[in-house]
Design an enzyme around this catalytic site. Structure first.
Site, mmCIF file in Angstrom:
data_model
loop_
_atom_site.group_PDB
_atom_site.id
_atom_site.type_symbol
_atom_site.label_atom_id
_atom_site.label_comp_id
_atom_site.label_asym_id
_atom_site.label_seq_id
_atom_site.Cartn_x
_atom_site.Cartn_y
_atom_site.Cartn_z
ATOM 1 N N ALA A 66 0.992 -1.220 -0.008
ATOM 2 C CA ALA A 66 0.089 0.215 0.028
ATOM 3 C C ALA A 66 0.866 1.166 0.034
ATOM 4 O O ALA A 66 1.928 0.922 0.335
ATOM 5 C CB ALA A 66 -0.847 -0.004 1.312
ATOM 6 N N GLY A 111 0.529 -4.835 0.700
ATOM 7 C CA GLY A 111 -0.812 -4.973 0.193
ATOM 8 C C GLY A 111 -0.444 -5.972 -1.439
ATOM 9 O O GLY A 111 -1.352 -6.398 -1.830
ATOM 10 N N GLU A 114 -0.470 -9.426 -0.273
ATOM 11 C CA GLU A 114 -2.111 -9.560 -0.138
ATOM 12 C C GLU A 114 -2.833 -9.748 -1.492
ATOM 13 O O GLU A 114 -3.744 -10.587 -1.594
ATOM 14 C CB GLU A 114 -2.813 -8.651 0.743
ATOM 15 C CG GLU A 114 -2.129 -8.737 2.320
ATOM 16 C CD GLU A 114 -2.512 -7.313 3.084
ATOM 17 O OE1 GLU A 114 -2.039 -6.182 2.603
ATOM 18 O OE2 GLU A 114 -2.692 -7.378 4.177
ATOM 19 N N GLU A 134 4.638 -5.074 7.396
ATOM 20 C CA GLU A 134 3.875 -3.860 8.027
ATOM 21 C C GLU A 134 4.578 -3.501 9.371
ATOM 22 O O GLU A 134 4.514 -2.374 9.775
ATOM 23 C CB GLU A 134 2.407 -4.146 7.971
ATOM 24 C CG GLU A 134 1.606 -3.855 6.694
ATOM 25 C CD GLU A 134 1.525 -5.318 5.817
ATOM 26 O OE1 GLU A 134 2.518 -6.242 6.259
ATOM 27 O OE2 GLU A 134 0.734 -5.529 5.102
HETATM 28 N N1 DAK Z 1 4.591 3.099 -0.721
HETATM 29 C C1 DAK Z 1 5.116 4.367 -1.398
HETATM 30 N N2 DAK Z 1 6.159 4.594 -2.082
HETATM 31 C C2 DAK Z 1 6.869 3.389 -2.172
HETATM 32 C C3 DAK Z 1 6.586 2.255 -1.519
HETATM 33 C C4 DAK Z 1 5.447 2.037 -0.959
HETATM 34 N N3 DAK Z 1 4.908 0.950 -0.712
HETATM 35 N N4 DAK Z 1 7.806 1.292 -1.995
HETATM 36 C C5 DAK Z 1 8.582 2.085 -2.802
HETATM 37 N N5 DAK Z 1 8.236 3.382 -2.664
HETATM 38 C C6 DAK Z 1 8.947 4.121 -3.471
HETATM 39 C C7 DAK Z 1 10.099 4.654 -2.649
HETATM 40 O O1 DAK Z 1 9.609 5.808 -1.842
HETATM 41 C C8 DAK Z 1 11.003 5.507 -3.840
HETATM 42 O O2 DAK Z 1 10.532 6.724 -4.022
HETATM 43 P P1 DAK Z 1 11.386 7.959 -4.283
HETATM 44 O O3 DAK Z 1 12.233 8.151 -3.062
HETATM 45 O O4 DAK Z 1 12.223 7.571 -5.730
HETATM 46 O O5 DAK Z 1 10.539 9.014 -4.674
HETATM 47 C C9 DAK Z 1 10.622 4.437 -5.106
HETATM 48 O O6 DAK Z 1 9.525 3.771 -4.775
HETATM 49 C C10 DAK Z 1 11.668 3.551 -5.291
HETATM 50 O O7 DAK Z 1 11.922 2.821 -3.843
HETATM 51 P P2 DAK Z 1 13.406 2.517 -3.169
HETATM 52 O O8 DAK Z 1 14.117 3.652 -3.645
HETATM 53 O O9 DAK Z 1 13.233 2.365 -1.770
HETATM 54 O O10 DAK Z 1 13.945 1.200 -3.980
HETATM 55 P P3 DAK Z 1 14.939 0.236 -3.295
HETATM 56 O O11 DAK Z 1 15.143 -0.820 -4.632
HETATM 57 O O12 DAK Z 1 15.725 1.013 -2.598
HETATM 58 O O13 DAK Z 1 14.012 -0.634 -2.243
HETATM 59 C C11 DAK Z 1 12.244 -1.751 -1.497
HETATM 60 C C12 DAK Z 1 13.053 -1.429 -2.627
HETATM 61 C C13 DAK Z 1 10.698 -2.352 -2.012
HETATM 62 C C14 DAK Z 1 12.827 -2.720 -0.580
HETATM 63 C C15 DAK Z 1 12.002 -0.245 -0.665
HETATM 64 O O14 DAK Z 1 11.114 0.579 -1.478
HETATM 65 C C16 DAK Z 1 10.861 -0.570 0.342
HETATM 66 O O15 DAK Z 1 10.986 -0.974 1.511
HETATM 67 N N6 DAK Z 1 9.399 -0.148 0.189
HETATM 68 C C17 DAK Z 1 8.328 -0.521 1.067
HETATM 69 C C18 DAK Z 1 7.826 -1.708 1.233
HETATM 70 C C19 DAK Z 1 6.798 -1.894 2.251
HETATM 71 O O16 DAK Z 1 7.160 -1.462 3.274
HETATM 72 N N7 DAK Z 1 5.648 -2.193 1.766
HETATM 73 C C20 DAK Z 1 4.624 -2.538 2.792
HETATM 74 C C21 DAK Z 1 3.682 -1.129 2.516
HETATM 75 S S1 DAK Z 1 2.728 -1.451 4.035
HETATM 76 C C22 DAK Z 1 -4.247 -0.921 5.795
HETATM 77 C C23 DAK Z 1 -4.431 -1.296 4.593
HETATM 78 C C24 DAK Z 1 -3.143 -1.699 3.883
HETATM 79 C C25 DAK Z 1 -2.153 -2.043 4.636
HETATM 80 C C26 DAK Z 1 -2.114 -2.020 5.923
HETATM 81 C C27 DAK Z 1 -3.322 -1.283 6.502
HETATM 82 N N8 DAK Z 1 -5.625 -0.383 6.545
HETATM 83 C C28 DAK Z 1 -6.339 0.696 5.748
HETATM 84 C C29 DAK Z 1 -5.629 -0.573 7.839
HETATM 85 C C30 DAK Z 1 -1.013 -2.491 4.120
HETATM 86 C C31 DAK Z 1 -0.059 -1.921 4.123
HETATM 87 C C32 DAK Z 1 1.256 -2.006 3.183
HETATM 88 O O17 DAK Z 1 1.103 -2.640 2.569
#
Ligand code: DAK
Length: 260
Positions: A66, A111, A114, A134
């Site tokens: 997400a 997400g 999921e 998360e």
């Molecule tokens: N959201 C927004 N931007 C994201 C993103 C994300 N999930 N993942 C990556 N990006 C963006 C980065 O911020 C970066 O943007 P800029 O800095 O270039 O503007 C760009 O994509 C490239 O990412 P990186 O530079 O970080 O690339 P790397 O190769 O160094 O790293 C990575 C890749 C996938 C390991 C890293 O980007 C990362 O850790 N991303 C976050 C992954 C993550 O934590 N995903 C889970 C998100 S939480 C709910 C509803 C839904 C959910 C929960 C609750 N409710 C309504 C209650 C679901 C939650 C989630 O999914």
């Protein structure tokens, strides 16, 4: 509706939906969720479509979760609304008569994992990194992760993944049953298309009926599930395709299913 974040391609009875938001590794913001809702509704109203492949744009990411920037701003009520919306979409995909194949290319996190789990079958390229990170962000999965992951890989493994927030690679995902098949990155889409073609060549009503029965198994006790299978089997016996399929076998020819 014009899609800003989706590419949609139809080839006969197969549609491919590609999530394309490259600047955020295809992360799902509210707009992408709304577009996926719309595309799914359109695909369901197209009676010609039997299988949908869902994938991510580029080689690096399926869906990196997400959108974290949006999550950062949520209050409690907004969090509930967003979770209901995302869960509603995933429920629709999981319970649709369309068969869904997740072609997972790269990061499938939060997400994204999921979304893949809501699909019927998951094929992963060898560069996949998948997980529910998360808790690293101080939140929990909100699009069904705690429920579908536990059902797919068991309670213990789901806790290992969700409570640590660790990502795993394709081999490990295959080993624990989180994905069903792995391929070379360059072959991911062709493998998914091959699989789709095989499913599309089978009795369409039988495929839908079998999917309903298997979904039922996840949500019921064995006796209720077996009863449900009997009812679906009875309905299938009344179809033209069941007569065609069994006749074709006896006549040593290929069946010509009509979906009736
Ligand atoms: N959201 C927004 N931007 C994201 C993103 C994300 N999930 N993942 C990556 N990006 C963006 C980065 O911020 C970066 O943007 P800029 O800095 O270039 O503007 C760009 O994509 C490239 O990412 P990186 O530079 O970080 O690339 P790397 O190769 O160094 O790293 C990575 C890749 C996938 C390991 C890293 O980007 C990362 O850790 N991303 C976050 C992954 C993550 O934590 N995903 C889970 C998100 S939480 C709910 C509803 C839904 C959910 C929960 C609750 N409710 C309504 C209650 C679901 C939650 C989630 O999914």
């Amino acid at each position: 509706m014009e899609y800003k974040n989706l590419l949609v391609e139809k080839k006969g009875s197969l549609a491919t939906v590609t999530v394309s938001r490259p600047k955020a590794l295809n992360a799902l913001n509210t707009e992408v969720i709304a577009e996926l809702y719309d595309v799914w509704r359109n695909l369901e109203s197209d009676t010609n479509i039997g299988v949908v492949i869902i994938t991510g744009d580029g080689e690096k990411s399926f869906v990196a979760g997400a959108d974290i920037g949006e999550l950062n701003k949520l209050d409690s009520l907004e969090g509930i609304k967003l979770a209901e919306r995302g869960q509603g979409l995933y429920w629709k995909i999981e319970n649709s008569d369309i068969i869904s194949i997740a072609a997972i290319n790269g990061f499938a996190l939060g997400g994204g994992c999921e979304l893949a789990m809501a699909c019927d079958i998951r094929i992963a390229s060898k560069n996949v990194k998948i997980g529910q990170p998360e808790v690293n962000l101080g939140i929990i999965p909100g699009y069904g992760g705690t429920q579908r992951l536990a059902r797919l890989v068991g309670k213990g493994m789901a806790k290992l993944l969700i409570l640590t927030g660790d990502m795993i690679d394709a081999e490990e995902a295959l080993r624990i049953g989180l994905v069903d098949k792995i391929t070379e990155p360059a072959e991911l889409l062709s493998e998914a298309e091959k699989l789709a073609g095989k499913i599309l060549s089978r009795g369409p009503k039988a495929v839908i009926s079998a999917k309903r029965c298997i979904n039922f198994a996840a949500n019921s006790d064995l006796d209720t599930g077996l009863r449900y299978e009997i009812i679906e089997f009875g309905a299938i016996c009344a179809t033209d395709d069941s007569k065609e399929g069994t006749s074709a076998f006896m006549e040593k020819r290929k069946p010509n299913f009509k979906g009736a």
